[in-house]
Design a protein around this motif. Structure first.
Motif: not given
Ligand code: FES
Length: 207
Positions: A139, A171, A161
């Motif tokens: 990210h 993810v 995340s």
């Protein structure tokens, strides 16, 4: 610093460039203005690529943790405990006695899980249940630092995340736009060794 090597949001103050920094140190800080280097951005990137400590993990590199006194310690599979917190490591060229810690994009987290819990592609890149992933969130480049047993995920605390280490780092939640790059490893004489390049470029990709 390379194009896709970002400073995590928590790092607010850029380090000072010493007046007589070594060439490598100056390059790491992007100090194009350092006397005598005369590099533009493209030249800086080429120079970085030439620096062995900046180069991405190479097949045959060992994985090490670096002690407070700077001494690298070779890691065996037994040094990474089943289901426990990740161990952070860097690749190490044993022939040249060189730790590839010149770029934080080379930092990897090691975690050990039951081999039966891994999908086929993930298991193929593991060694005795030990997995190596880039420690840099895709990210905004914070460290991915935690294993959360309840959700069986790797967590980045910056914006939460979460990544699935059992399925090639895909993810699970949060704003990360892509999987955590996976580094294939193998055992060589009982030591953890790099067995190929990252599955994708580590770090934050520019749009
Ligand atoms: S840097 Fe934003 S979730 Fe990791």
């Amino acid at each position: 610093m390379n194009d896709n090597e970002t400073t995590p949001p928590s790092a607010t103050n850029a380090p000072q460039t010493p007046a007589c920094a070594s060439r490598r140190e100056a390059l790491k800080l992007g100090a194009c203005a350092c006397i005598g280097f005369g590099l533009d951005a493209a030249g800086l990137n080429r120079a970085l690529a030439d620096e062995p400590a900046e180069q991405r993990p190479t097949k045959g590199d060992r994985l090490v943790v670096v002690g407070a006194d700077g001494t690298p310690k070779l890691l065996a599979a037994a040094d990474v405990k089943l289901g426990e917190k990740p161990v952070f490591a860097f690749p190490y060229d044993a022939d040249k006695k060189l730790v590839r810690d010149g770029s934080r994009l080379n930092k990897v987290l090691l975690i050990r899980l039951e081999p039966g819990s891994l999908d086929e592609a993930t298991r193929a890149r593991s060694a005795d249940g030990v997995l190596a992933f880039s420690a840099v969130c895709t990210h905004q480049g914070c460290d991915v630092s935690e294993w959360v047993p309840e959700s069986r995920s790797l967590l980045c605390f910056c914006h939460f995340s979460r990544f699935d280490p059992c399925q090639s780092g895909q993810v699970l939640a949060g704003p990360a736009p892509r999987s955590l790059p996976h580094l294939p490893i193998a055992l060589e004489r009982g030591e953890l060794a790099v067995n190929g390049p990252f599955s994708a470029s580590p770090g934050v990709k520019k749009a």
